[in-house]
Design a protein around this motif. Structure first.
Motif, PDB file in Angstrom:
ATOM      1  N   THR A 155       0.693  -1.358   0.361  1.00 48.89           N
ATOM      2  CA  THR A 155      -0.313   0.153  -0.502  1.00 48.89           C
ATOM      3  C   THR A 155       0.735   1.346  -0.056  1.00 48.89           C
ATOM      4  OG1 THR A 155       0.123  -0.248   2.647  1.00 48.89           O
ATOM      5  CG2 THR A 155      -1.429  -1.443   1.315  1.00 48.89           C
ATOM      6  N   LEU A 156       0.317   2.749  -0.030  1.00 53.58           N
ATOM      7  CA  LEU A 156       0.748   3.641   0.165  1.00 53.58           C
ATOM      8  C   LEU A 156       1.469   3.854   1.387  1.00 53.58           C
ATOM      9  CD1 LEU A 156       1.465   6.390  -1.179  1.00 53.58           C
ATOM     10  CD2 LEU A 156      -0.501   7.034  -0.456  1.00 53.58           C
ATOM     11  N   ASN A 206       4.528   1.668   1.335  1.00 51.92           N
ATOM     12  CA  ASN A 206       5.562   1.542   0.181  1.00 51.92           C
ATOM     13  C   ASN A 206       6.309   3.593   0.780  1.00 51.92           C
ATOM     14  OD1 ASN A 206       6.170   0.489  -2.095  1.00 51.92           O
ATOM     15  ND2 ASN A 206       3.235   0.924  -2.639  1.00 51.92           N
ATOM     16  N   THR A 207       5.421   4.239   0.992  1.00 50.44           N
ATOM     17  CA  THR A 207       5.717   5.386   2.121  1.00 50.44           C
ATOM     18  C   THR A 207       7.044   5.525   3.460  1.00 50.44           C
ATOM     19  OG1 THR A 207       3.912   6.369   1.617  1.00 50.44           O
ATOM     20  CG2 THR A 207       5.929   7.606   3.597  1.00 50.44           C
ATOM     21  N   PHE A 237       9.479   4.846  -5.665  1.00 45.41           N
ATOM     22  CA  PHE A 237       8.494   5.891  -5.674  1.00 45.41           C
ATOM     23  C   PHE A 237       8.298   6.331  -7.203  1.00 45.41           C
ATOM     24  CE2 PHE A 237       8.127  10.685  -6.139  1.00 45.41           C
ATOM     25  CZ  PHE A 237       7.257  11.378  -5.253  1.00 45.41           C
ATOM     26  N   LEU A 271       4.838   4.760  -7.885  1.00 44.24           N
ATOM     27  CA  LEU A 271       3.588   4.596  -7.754  1.00 44.24           C
ATOM     28  C   LEU A 271       2.234   5.159  -8.575  1.00 44.24           C
ATOM     29  CD1 LEU A 271       5.183   5.624  -3.841  1.00 44.24           C
ATOM     30  CD2 LEU A 271       4.017   3.229  -4.995  1.00 44.24           C
ATOM     31  N   SER A 272       1.081   4.563  -7.877  1.00 40.96           N
ATOM     32  CA  SER A 272       0.430   5.703  -8.992  1.00 40.96           C
ATOM     33  C   SER A 272      -0.036   6.312  -8.697  1.00 40.96           C
ATOM     34  CB  SER A 272      -0.697   4.981  -9.578  1.00 40.96           C
ATOM     35  OG  SER A 272      -1.538   3.741  -8.819  1.00 40.96           O
ATOM     36  N   ILE A 273      -0.467   6.313  -6.846  1.00 34.35           N
ATOM     37  CA  ILE A 273      -0.360   7.129  -5.723  1.00 34.35           C
ATOM     38  C   ILE A 273      -0.548   8.024  -4.853  1.00 34.35           C
ATOM     39  CG2 ILE A 273      -2.879   8.076  -4.559  1.00 34.35           C
ATOM     40  CD1 ILE A 273      -4.640   5.599  -4.848  1.00 34.35           C
ATOM     41  N   ARG A 274       0.065   9.475  -4.924  1.00 37.10           N
ATOM     42  CA  ARG A 274       1.446   9.524  -4.280  1.00 37.10           C
ATOM     43  C   ARG A 274       0.310  10.831  -3.160  1.00 37.10           C
ATOM     44  NH1 ARG A 274       5.236  11.349  -8.634  1.00 37.10           N
ATOM     45  NH2 ARG A 274       5.879   9.042  -9.436  1.00 37.10           N
ATOM     46  N   ASN A 275       0.724  10.635  -1.645  1.00 38.07           N
ATOM     47  CA  ASN A 275       0.098  12.140  -0.921  1.00 38.07           C
ATOM     48  C   ASN A 275       1.079  12.720  -0.552  1.00 38.07           C
ATOM     49  OD1 ASN A 275       1.190  10.094   0.574  1.00 38.07           O
ATOM     50  ND2 ASN A 275      -0.683   9.848   2.059  1.00 38.07           N
ATOM     51  N   CYS A 330       4.250  10.744   1.160  1.00 34.71           N
ATOM     52  CA  CYS A 330       4.875  10.383   0.581  1.00 34.71           C
ATOM     53  C   CYS A 330       5.766  10.983  -0.344  1.00 34.71           C
ATOM     54  CB  CYS A 330       4.313   9.280  -0.564  1.00 34.71           C
ATOM     55  SG  CYS A 330       5.400   8.640  -2.130  1.00 34.71           S
ATOM     56  N   TRP A 331       5.539  12.294  -1.129  1.00 36.45           N
ATOM     57  CA  TRP A 331       6.496  13.347  -1.674  1.00 36.45           C
ATOM     58  C   TRP A 331       7.500  13.774  -0.824  1.00 36.45           C
ATOM     59  CZ3 TRP A 331       6.494  14.901  -7.100  1.00 36.45           C
ATOM     60  CH2 TRP A 331       5.679  14.966  -7.771  1.00 36.45           C
TER      61      TRP A 331
END
Length: 451
Positions: free
Chosen positions: A207-208, A211-212, A231, A234-238, A241-242
């Motif tokens: 999951t994000l 991964n973070t 990074f 990843l298809s979705i980044r919050n 994560c950034w």
């Protein structure tokens, strides 16, 4: 209604307790008592919970007295609520007394008490209780592993994770992130890779959230290249994560890559805002400017933070700017940046634990620069405790312990009696604690309530 039956009254008490105004649960309860209401065992858990939310020890103790008066002090759910109440306020002696008087205990009882000892810093007591339990659920394992992480002992956290795997207890996202974080905190790249490999072999959904944590771990272990690969996939980044990737590049990798990521984060190809940065983001990019000596860009980013994003600079941001000025030879400007900054000991770590930031920035001559800035500030204001604290932490970060002692002696001779501590934290840990861990901690609390 002229008469409240127990079910109706308890429903309203619970509703108030769960609301944004928990004090109304207490008010309603005492008003009902005047009308002849007789509480039962279902009345008190939400009342005690309301006292926790209100932060009122006194009201909780009054509720405890009512528990005894109404003869429900031997009911498991009420006893669990009392253990939770006293543990939340760090009154572990009283929590333990309630626990010892219980004839029946369930998993919630042990989880609550052990979590209380962990939060109180009594990890050895918590571990003894943990070892004494025959049956352990995932929440309890997570409580112990998290406790060791928070108390700066990631090695023991990893040992517990390995033991958990050996006994066949199936972990959750919290467990996995805790294990990855332990590897990150102790800079154990080999073990971090092992955990990552285990996730792939077991086909665990990355999951994000997970991964973070991996991005932080690889960055902290000086493998920003691997973090970047994760990074990029990843298809979705919050924002969290950034920030993980930006800080990874700005502090451990290529600072210019970190600045490019920042630009990519806040603007898409059409010039519209994509993700809004926060104070952690700007610590990263200002660190990057300090490392590379990018004075013009650093000034622009500092202004952008205040004027466009309305972020109030903390000590960490000013410290980065001071080092940037010093990097390009503007020592007096560096001193001016820090001169009027007030250091609040009760503030978030990044605004006072500048030694951790000082260690993390890692640009050339940082020890010399920090020492020069602190000494200049002391010379201009010899009675300001904060400036001595800065100097002590600069020396401690570079392990110059003799100078630490000399500085403390100087403070004593000048009548500055308060001696600063030398406990250090890495910037990444500060960032991790305040931005990443808060995401899974709330999830853990929810899981605990469901057990």
């Amino acid at each position: 209604m002229d008469f409240y039956d127990a079910f109706c009254a308890n429903t309203l008490i619970k509703a108030y307790s769960c609301s944004l105004m928990p004090q109304k649960a207490l008010f309603f309860y005492f008003e009902m008592l005047k009308d002849g209401f007789f509480p039962n065992s279902f009345s008190f858990p939400p009342l005690i919970s309301a006292c926790v939310k209100m932060g009122s020890v006194k009201m909780g103790q009054i509720c405890h007295a009512h528990v005894v008066k109404n003869g429900v002090d031997s009911v498991l759910q009420v006893q669990n609520a009392l253990v939770h109440f006293y543990a939340c306020f760090g009154l572990m002696d009283v929590a333990r007394e309630v626990f010892d008087e219980m004839s029946v205990r369930d998993m919630v009882t042990f989880n609550t008490l052990i979590n209380g000892f962990v939060k109180a810093g009594e990890i050895s007591v918590a571990h003894k209780l943990f070892d004494a339990m025959v049956e352990k659920n995932v929440v309890l394992w997570n409580i112990m592993i998290t406790g060791y992480l928070k108390l700066g002992n990631p090695g023991n956290g990893l040992k517990l994770f390995r033991k958990m795997m050996e006994v066949g207890c199936r972990g959750n996202d919290v467990t996995i992130v805790n294990a990855i974080t332990a590897c990150s905190r102790s800079a154990r790249l080999k073990e971090g890779k092992s955990v990552h490999g285990w996730l792939i072999r077991k086909r665990v959904k990355l999951t994000l959230f997970i991964n973070t944590a991996l991005i932080y771990m690889y960055s902290r272990c000086q493998r920003v290249d691997i973090a970047q690969l994760i990074f990029d996939e990843l298809s979705i980044r919050n924002l969290v994560c950034w920030n993980a990737m930006i800080l990874g590049n700005c502090i451990h990798g290529n600072a210019l890559d970190g600045l490019s990521l920042f630009t990519e984060m806040i603007d898409d190809k059409r010039g519209k805002k994509r993700v809004l940065p926060d104070e952690i983001t700007f610590i990263g990019v200002l660190c990057a400017c300090a490392r590379e000596g990018l004075l013009i860009q650093g000034r622009k980013l500092f202004s952008l933070m205040k004027d466009e994003f309305n972020i109030k600079p903390s000590f960490a941001h000013h410290w980065c700017m001071a080092n940037l000025y010093a990097k390009v030879g503007l020592l007096q400007d560096a001193v001016e940046v820090l001169r009027d900054i007030e250091l609040d000991e009760d503030a978030l770590p990044e605004s006072s634990l500048f030694a951790g930031l000082f260690t993390s920035v890692r640009f050339q001559g940082s020890t010399y620069v920090g020492e020069k800035i602190a000494k200049e500030l002391i010379e201009q204001d010899p009675l300001n405790f904060s400036y001595y604290e800065l100097l002590v932490n600069v020396y401690a970060a570079s392990e110059r312990w003799e100078e630490v002692t000399q500085t403390k002696d100087l403070m004593k001779s000048r009548g500055i009696l308060k001696i600063p501590g030398c406990g250090l934290k890495n910037l990444e840990e500060v960032v991790h604690n305040t931005r990443v861990e808060e995401e899974w901690r709330s999830r853990e609390d929810v899981l605990a309530l469901l057990q």
